[in-house]
Design a protein around this motif. Structure first.
Motif, mmCIF file in Angstrom:
data_model
loop_
_atom_site.group_PDB
_atom_site.id
_atom_site.type_symbol
_atom_site.label_atom_id
_atom_site.label_comp_id
_atom_site.label_asym_id
_atom_site.label_seq_id
_atom_site.Cartn_x
_atom_site.Cartn_y
_atom_site.Cartn_z
ATOM 1 N N ASN A 22 0.793 -1.227 0.000
ATOM 2 C CA ASN A 22 0.000 0.000 0.000
ATOM 3 C C ASN A 22 0.832 1.288 0.000
ATOM 4 O O ASN A 22 0.325 2.337 0.340
ATOM 5 N N ASN A 23 2.092 1.219 -0.363
ATOM 6 C CA ASN A 23 2.894 2.422 -0.229
ATOM 7 C C ASN A 23 3.403 2.965 -1.561
ATOM 8 O O ASN A 23 4.371 3.699 -1.597
ATOM 9 N N ASP A 24 2.740 2.643 -2.635
ATOM 10 C CA ASP A 24 3.239 3.098 -3.928
ATOM 11 C C ASP A 24 2.301 4.092 -4.613
ATOM 12 O O ASP A 24 2.206 4.133 -5.833
ATOM 13 N N ASP A 25 1.640 4.921 -3.808
ATOM 14 C CA ASP A 25 0.801 5.965 -4.401
ATOM 15 C C ASP A 25 1.643 6.856 -5.300
ATOM 16 O O ASP A 25 1.212 7.255 -6.373
ATOM 17 N N PHE A 26 2.855 7.151 -4.840
ATOM 18 C CA PHE A 26 3.769 8.007 -5.577
ATOM 19 C C PHE A 26 5.172 7.427 -5.468
ATOM 20 O O PHE A 26 5.562 6.918 -4.417
ATOM 21 N N ILE A 27 5.940 7.547 -6.549
ATOM 22 C CA ILE A 27 7.322 7.083 -6.561
ATOM 23 C C ILE A 27 8.196 8.281 -6.886
ATOM 24 O O ILE A 27 7.949 9.003 -7.859
ATOM 25 N N VAL A 28 9.206 8.509 -6.045
ATOM 26 C CA VAL A 28 10.118 9.625 -6.246
ATOM 27 C C VAL A 28 11.553 9.119 -6.286
ATOM 28 O O VAL A 28 11.870 8.060 -5.745
ATOM 29 N N SER A 29 12.383 9.892 -6.917
ATOM 30 C CA SER A 29 13.820 9.644 -6.920
ATOM 31 C C SER A 29 14.448 10.825 -6.197
ATOM 32 O O SER A 29 14.325 11.971 -6.656
ATOM 33 N N ALA A 30 15.109 10.554 -5.059
ATOM 34 C CA ALA A 30 15.558 11.653 -4.211
ATOM 35 C C ALA A 30 16.841 11.308 -3.466
ATOM 36 O O ALA A 30 17.136 10.138 -3.226
ATOM 37 N N THR A 31 17.543 12.362 -3.095
ATOM 38 C CA THR A 31 18.703 12.207 -2.227
ATOM 39 C C THR A 31 18.208 12.084 -0.786
ATOM 40 O O THR A 31 17.033 12.362 -0.487
ATOM 41 N N GLU A 32 19.099 11.723 0.099
ATOM 42 C CA GLU A 32 18.730 11.622 1.510
ATOM 43 C C GLU A 32 18.270 12.977 2.050
ATOM 44 O O GLU A 32 17.305 13.060 2.810
ATOM 45 N N GLU A 37 13.789 16.557 3.896
ATOM 46 C CA GLU A 37 12.918 17.719 3.712
ATOM 47 C C GLU A 37 11.449 17.299 3.594
ATOM 48 O O GLU A 37 10.565 17.903 4.209
ATOM 49 N N LEU A 38 11.189 16.239 2.823
ATOM 50 C CA LEU A 38 9.820 15.734 2.709
ATOM 51 C C LEU A 38 9.322 15.209 4.047
ATOM 52 O O LEU A 38 8.174 15.458 4.430
ATOM 53 N N ARG A 39 10.150 14.523 4.790
ATOM 54 C CA ARG A 39 9.782 14.019 6.123
ATOM 55 C C ARG A 39 9.421 15.182 7.040
ATOM 56 O O ARG A 39 8.460 15.108 7.816
ATOM 57 N N GLU A 40 10.174 16.275 6.974
ATOM 58 C CA GLU A 40 9.867 17.447 7.803
ATOM 59 C C GLU A 40 8.506 18.031 7.441
ATOM 60 O O GLU A 40 7.751 18.456 8.312
ATOM 61 N N ILE A 41 8.176 18.047 6.157
ATOM 62 C CA ILE A 41 6.845 18.511 5.727
ATOM 63 C C ILE A 41 5.773 17.602 6.322
ATOM 64 O O ILE A 41 4.773 18.072 6.868
ATOM 65 N N PHE A 42 5.985 16.280 6.228
ATOM 66 C CA PHE A 42 5.030 15.330 6.802
ATOM 67 C C PHE A 42 4.909 15.515 8.319
ATOM 68 O O PHE A 42 3.814 15.419 8.869
ATOM 69 N N ASP A 43 6.013 15.777 8.992
ATOM 70 C CA ASP A 43 5.978 15.992 10.442
ATOM 71 C C ASP A 43 5.178 17.247 10.795
ATOM 72 O O ASP A 43 4.410 17.252 11.766
ATOM 73 N N GLN A 44 5.327 18.301 10.003
ATOM 74 C CA GLN A 44 4.558 19.524 10.236
ATOM 75 C C GLN A 44 3.066 19.259 10.022
ATOM 76 O O GLN A 44 2.220 19.778 10.770
ATOM 77 N N MET A 45 2.755 18.451 9.009
ATOM 78 C CA MET A 45 1.353 18.081 8.779
ATOM 79 C C MET A 45 0.798 17.306 9.969
ATOM 80 O O MET A 45 -0.333 17.537 10.406
ATOM 81 N N ALA A 79 3.602 19.320 0.374
ATOM 82 C CA ALA A 79 4.042 17.932 0.182
ATOM 83 C C ALA A 79 3.833 17.506 -1.263
ATOM 84 O O ALA A 79 4.722 16.897 -1.874
ATOM 85 N N PHE A 80 2.677 17.828 -1.829
ATOM 86 C CA PHE A 80 2.419 17.456 -3.222
ATOM 87 C C PHE A 80 3.385 18.165 -4.175
ATOM 88 O O PHE A 80 3.820 17.580 -5.161
ATOM 89 N N ARG A 81 3.727 19.414 -3.870
ATOM 90 C CA ARG A 81 4.711 20.114 -4.710
ATOM 91 C C ARG A 81 6.061 19.408 -4.668
ATOM 92 O O ARG A 81 6.720 19.236 -5.691
ATOM 93 N N LYS A 82 6.486 19.018 -3.475
ATOM 94 C CA LYS A 82 7.772 18.338 -3.322
ATOM 95 C C LYS A 82 7.743 16.979 -4.008
ATOM 96 O O LYS A 82 8.704 16.594 -4.689
ATOM 97 N N ILE A 83 6.669 16.241 -3.838
ATOM 98 C CA ILE A 83 6.541 14.930 -4.474
ATOM 99 C C ILE A 83 6.532 15.089 -5.993
ATOM 100 O O ILE A 83 7.176 14.314 -6.710
ATOM 101 N N TYR A 84 5.842 16.105 -6.480
ATOM 102 C CA TYR A 84 5.817 16.365 -7.921
ATOM 103 C C TYR A 84 7.234 16.668 -8.422
ATOM 104 O O TYR A 84 7.666 16.146 -9.452
ATOM 105 N N GLU A 85 7.938 17.506 -7.700
ATOM 106 C CA GLU A 85 9.309 17.895 -8.074
ATOM 107 C C GLU A 85 10.229 16.674 -8.172
ATOM 108 O O GLU A 85 11.060 16.585 -9.084
ATOM 109 N N LEU A 86 10.072 15.728 -7.253
ATOM 110 C CA LEU A 86 10.958 14.567 -7.178
ATOM 111 C C LEU A 86 10.400 13.348 -7.922
ATOM 112 O O LEU A 86 11.117 12.363 -8.101
#
Length: 103
Positions: A22-32, A37-45, A79-86
């Motif tokens: 259930n974790n493949d809603d979105f697939i990104v290619s990203a550095t650590e 940064e995405l985790r911090e956005i999720f934490d703020q949410m 979060a969606f902007r970051k996911i879109y970017e990556l």
């Protein structure tokens, strides 16, 4: 830095290197760093969601006048902007079809 593929489930705020059922809603290619940064956005949410939960028990304060809800909504768009970017092409297409970034 090396980029890895990550599987994102925005509903559960899950970011994983491993593909599960259930974790493949979105697939990104990203550095650590980008994933941090995405985790911090999720934490703020998450924090805004918790504040909204407690505010919900105050019936005199309407939803549309609650900063916590506004913060959560802004976090979703961020979060969606970051996911879109990556994201890979399928992820970008999915987010475009959702229309969430049309603002």
């Amino acid at each position: 830095m090396e980029k890895n593929n990550y599987f994102i489930n925005i509903g559960t705020r899950e970011i994983s290197l491993n593909h599960d059922a259930n974790n493949d809603d979105f697939i990104v290619s990203a550095t650590e760093d980008e994933i941090i940064e995405l985790r911090e956005i999720f934490d703020q949410m998450y924090n805004a969601d918790i504040r909204s939960f407690f505010r919900a028990h105050i019936p005199a304060q309407p939803y549309h006048q609650d900063q916590s809800n506004d913060d959560y909504d802004l976090g979703m768009v961020t979060a969606f902007r970051k996911i879109y970017e990556l994201g890979d092409e399928q992820t970008k297409k999915h987010i475009q079809q959702m229309g969430i970034l049309d603002e």
